[in-house]
Design an enzyme around this catalytic site. Sequence first.
Site, mmCIF file in Angstrom:
data_model
loop_
_atom_site.group_PDB
_atom_site.id
_atom_site.type_symbol
_atom_site.label_atom_id
_atom_site.label_comp_id
_atom_site.label_asym_id
_atom_site.label_seq_id
_atom_site.Cartn_x
_atom_site.Cartn_y
_atom_site.Cartn_z
ATOM 1 N N ASP A 69 0.866 -1.174 0.000
ATOM 2 C CA ASP A 69 0.000 0.000 0.000
ATOM 3 C C ASP A 69 0.903 1.224 0.000
ATOM 4 O O ASP A 69 1.561 1.519 1.005
ATOM 5 C CB ASP A 69 -0.891 -0.012 1.244
ATOM 6 C CG ASP A 69 -1.787 1.218 1.354
ATOM 7 O OD1 ASP A 69 -1.673 2.122 0.509
ATOM 8 O OD2 ASP A 69 -2.593 1.271 2.304
ATOM 9 N N ILE A 70 0.973 1.942 -1.109
ATOM 10 C CA ILE A 70 1.942 3.030 -1.214
ATOM 11 C C ILE A 70 1.567 4.243 -0.372
ATOM 12 O O ILE A 70 2.348 5.203 -0.303
ATOM 13 C CB ILE A 70 2.187 3.453 -2.675
ATOM 14 C CG1 ILE A 70 0.907 3.961 -3.337
ATOM 15 C CG2 ILE A 70 2.815 2.331 -3.465
ATOM 16 C CD1 ILE A 70 1.155 4.567 -4.713
ATOM 17 N N TYR A 165 -11.975 14.333 -5.420
ATOM 18 C CA TYR A 165 -11.283 13.680 -6.539
ATOM 19 C C TYR A 165 -10.750 14.727 -7.510
ATOM 20 O O TYR A 165 -9.593 14.659 -7.954
ATOM 21 C CB TYR A 165 -12.244 12.728 -7.249
ATOM 22 C CG TYR A 165 -11.624 11.951 -8.388
ATOM 23 C CD1 TYR A 165 -10.818 10.848 -8.136
ATOM 24 C CD2 TYR A 165 -11.855 12.318 -9.715
ATOM 25 C CE1 TYR A 165 -10.240 10.126 -9.179
ATOM 26 C CE2 TYR A 165 -11.293 11.605 -10.762
ATOM 27 C CZ TYR A 165 -10.484 10.505 -10.486
ATOM 28 O OH TYR A 165 -9.927 9.809 -11.520
#
Length: 279
Positions: A69-70, A165
């Site tokens: 999970d970056i 977003y």
Amino acid sequence: MTSTETSIDLTGRSGVITGAGSGIGRALAEEFGARGAHLLLVGRREQALRETASAVVRAGGTAEVLAVDITAEGSVEKVADVARTVLGRVDLLVNNAGNVRAGRLEDCDPTDVLAMVSLNLTAPILLTRALLPDLRAAAEPPRRSIVLDIASGIALVPLPFYTTYAATKTGLAAFGHALRRELHGTGVHVASGYLGAMATAMMDSSTAGEDLGFGRRSVQDVVTDLVDALGRGEHEINTSLPSRRAMQRLHATDPLAVDADLAPRLTAFESAVRDHRSI
């Protein structure tokens, strides 16, 4: 909106693709694989990454996988360290991993807001920072290193019900502009892809269609356009459909006209996208 330099040789690339387990990330990995790339495929699901790796090998390249999970603490450094170890040279970075949660801002859980900011914006900035020394070192004239940021058409027309977003993808696009100017003359080519809606799992929870500016293109068509433009040396790559491009042009000259155009369709728009979630 598009500026060009000389063409870029995309063969034999050695680099990192995030979000490589499916969708646009997998398709890009296959495209670079077909050009003899050696890739580190990064994502959260190891089995999906291994499937992408197999596709890369079938296409003619080689691939290693790193399930991580970056957005987790220390993960960016881990990706950079593994890339140096397994690839040796890093002359390609594709910041593709992303997620979305649509709907009214006041109905969006704060954890979803933070998840979008972390994955769509913070992680690519930090990963690029970590790999920049390698990208600089690998840029030997006339061959340039490449940073490709996968933004969104929503960065060109921020849409209602996609407030966070839109903020993250607009931020990623601005990051690309600033970094391109910062790296001028270093041999590192920075490009941003403004992608429209595609027929991917990420879009399955949205029912918005062409009438609302969300006509789907096939992943392969988008990737073909993206890679072809990158090979021509373009920095700003727009793969949106003509209907969305018309709205982009209007937003650039008269954003309030876009407001007026969308207003009669707001209720339908909200209904179509309120369940759009990939987190």
